[in-house]
Design an enzyme around this catalytic site. Structure first.
Site, short mmCIF file in Angstrom:
data_model
loop_
_atom_site.label_atom_id
_atom_site.label_comp_id
_atom_site.label_asym_id
_atom_site.label_seq_id
_atom_site.Cartn_x
_atom_site.Cartn_y
_atom_site.Cartn_z
N GLY A 55 0.87 -1.18 0.00
CA GLY A 55 0.00 0.00 0.00
C GLY A 55 0.90 1.23 0.00
O GLY A 55 1.85 1.31 0.81
N ALA A 56 0.62 2.16 -0.92
CA ALA A 56 1.56 3.27 -1.14
C ALA A 56 1.93 4.04 0.14
O ALA A 56 3.13 4.20 0.44
CB ALA A 56 0.99 4.19 -2.22
N ARG A 97 10.31 -1.22 -5.13
CA ARG A 97 9.10 -1.22 -5.98
C ARG A 97 9.05 0.10 -6.74
O ARG A 97 9.30 1.16 -6.15
CB ARG A 97 7.82 -1.40 -5.16
CG ARG A 97 7.69 -2.75 -4.49
CD ARG A 97 6.33 -2.96 -3.86
NE ARG A 97 5.32 -3.34 -4.84
CZ ARG A 97 4.02 -3.46 -4.56
NH1 ARG A 97 3.57 -3.20 -3.34
NH2 ARG A 97 3.16 -3.82 -5.48
N ASP A 245 -1.51 4.65 -6.48
CA ASP A 245 -0.06 4.52 -6.23
C ASP A 245 0.71 5.71 -6.79
O ASP A 245 1.78 6.04 -6.30
CB ASP A 245 0.46 3.22 -6.81
CG ASP A 245 -0.03 2.06 -5.96
OD1 ASP A 245 -1.18 1.61 -6.16
OD2 ASP A 245 0.71 1.66 -5.04
N ASN A 255 -3.13 2.59 -10.24
CA ASN A 255 -3.56 1.86 -9.04
C ASN A 255 -3.54 0.37 -9.38
O ASN A 255 -3.25 -0.02 -10.51
CB ASN A 255 -4.94 2.32 -8.57
CG ASN A 255 -5.30 1.75 -7.20
OD1 ASN A 255 -4.50 1.83 -6.26
ND2 ASN A 255 -6.49 1.16 -7.05
O1 MRU Z 1 0.57 -4.07 -4.59
P1 MRU Z 1 -0.07 -3.32 -3.44
O2 MRU Z 1 -0.86 -4.19 -2.54
O3 MRU Z 1 0.93 -2.48 -2.71
O4 MRU Z 1 -1.08 -2.32 -4.15
C1 MRU Z 1 -1.80 -1.42 -3.36
C2 MRU Z 1 -2.71 -0.54 -4.13
O5 MRU Z 1 -2.78 -0.58 -5.34
C3 MRU Z 1 -3.45 0.48 -3.33
O6 MRU Z 1 -4.70 0.74 -3.89
C4 MRU Z 1 -2.63 1.78 -3.31
O7 MRU Z 1 -1.32 1.53 -2.92
C5 MRU Z 1 -3.23 2.79 -2.40
S1 MRU Z 1 -3.10 2.33 -0.69
C6 MRU Z 1 -3.83 3.56 0.23
#
Ligand code: MRU
Length: 359
Positions: A55-56, A97, A245, A255
């Site tokens: 999650g970002a 990432r 993201d 996203n």
């Molecule tokens: O691969 P992830 O689980 O890190 O992806 C997360 C997402 O795409 C979320 O929607 C994004 O990071 C926003 S979290 C507030």
């Protein structure tokens, strides 16, 4: 006594005495709540890459705290030696990432602080880095709450809300972004009906969003990714809230993979599609979605993971991007902690930053 739920755990925390990061290993949820402690650069890099923390916003807080811990391990009083080693650690964590800009944003913020203290003793720099990473975490909580307030103004009691992936508390330090209006509304008796997309291939919606919302007592229904068209056509959804993201300067938004499909379906059925975005996720240096680097992940996540046996022919070609870009014309509004931006985003996002800088 009330039973402890997943929401009672910190998504990202730091043990300042032992100089360790503390996270829930999110790869094991919802079956097992395992708290892990990390102290080395390699452990931190792996935790980001393997999605033990994800999650970002959460990645940003994690990286800032991690970089502080790594900085305390640099044994020198000399600024130049200190900064050279610090930069190596910063770049290493930044490489874990590529898509979520918060990782880069948080590491850069720590870096700028070090550069601004060139003439100060290393011990003072370390103290300042500690305070900065703690501030980044506290800001994340405040920002998510504010996004929740703005988001809540867009819906009404009893609404059906669809969300994709996990932009919940597990992706931030509290409230989440896309879930913040849901949590605030829940506290205020809004009785939302939430649909959580399972989110192939890594199932963040099923494993994390459905889990945390259910733990909070929210009315949540899990659906497969290919069911959002049906629930929207049935009139069960009055708004879509998703996280992001990276938002480009023109409002194009990266996203979790599948978000753009949800946006297109929402447009077809006139359901407003809202992107919840802390300003730390808005990248005004990237003009549009074409400039956003999309992370590609291992084929096994599609062919093998979660299955008892391989579910695809041996050697089949697999395309496994972790994110997609939603074009800005599919987005009804972008909800930030400084207000709600609408098209044309090149102007409204600039205004959001003007408001932020005037504070
Ligand atoms: O691969 P992830 O689980 O890190 O992806 C997360 C997402 O795409 C979320 O929607 C994004 O990071 C926003 S979290 C507030």
């Amino acid at each position: 006594m009330d039973k402890k739920t997943i929401l009672d755990y910190e998504t990202v925390d730091i043990d300042l005495e032992k100089k360790e990061l503390i996270i829930i290993d999110q790869t094991l949820l919802p079956g097992k709540t395992e708290i892990i402690r990390l102290g080395t650069a390699k452990q931190m890099w792996d935790a980001i890459y393997l999605l033990q923390v994800r999650g970002a916003p959460a990645i940003g807080v994690f990286a800032a705290m991690g970089l502080y811990i790594l900085a305390t391990q640099i044994e020198t009083d000399n600024y130049v030696i200190f900064y050279n080693e610090f930069k190596l650690q910063r770049d290493y964590l930044d490489s874990a990432r590529p898509t979520a800009v918060n990782l880069h944003w948080a590491l850069n913020r720590m870096d700028r602080l070090v550069q601004s203290m060139e003439n100060e003793p290393v011990s003072d720099i370390l103290e300042a880095l500690k305070n900065e990473c703690l501030a980044i975490k506290q800001e994340d909580i405040n920002v998510c709450k504010q996004i929740g307030e703005y988001g809540l103004s867009l819906v009404k009691p009893g609404d059906g809300i669809l969300t994709h992936c996990n932009a919940g508390q597990l992706a931030t330090c509290k409230y989440g972004t896309a879930t913040a209006p849901i949590y605030l509304g829940h506290e205020r008796g809004y009785n939302f009906r939430v649909f959580a997309d399972e989110t192939r291939p890594l199932l963040q919606g099923a494993r994390l969003t459905a889990y945390e919302l259910q733990s909070a007592g929210v009315d949540v229904t899990l659906i497969c990714d290919n069911m959002s068209g049906m629930v929207m056509r049935n009139g069960w959804v009055q708004a879509v809230f998703v996280g992001c993201d990276r938002v480009a300067a023109n409002g194009d938004t990266a996203n979790k993979i599948g978000t753009s499909v949800v946006a297109a379906v929402a447009k077809r059925y006139n359901v407003p599609f809202y992107v919840c975005a802390p300003t730390s996720t808005i990248d005004m240096n990237t003009p549009n979605g074409a400039g956003i680097r999309i992370e590609q992940r291992k084929p096994e996540e599609v062919t093998d993971m979660w299955y008892k046996q391989k579910m695809a022919p041996e050697g089949v070609k697999v395309f496994n991007p972790a994110f997609d870009v939603t074009d800005n014309d599919l987005i009804t509004a972008i909800v930030t902690e400084y207000g709600i931006a609408r098209a044309p985003y090149t102007e409204s996002l600039k205004e959001i930053f003007d408001r932020k800088n005037a504070k």
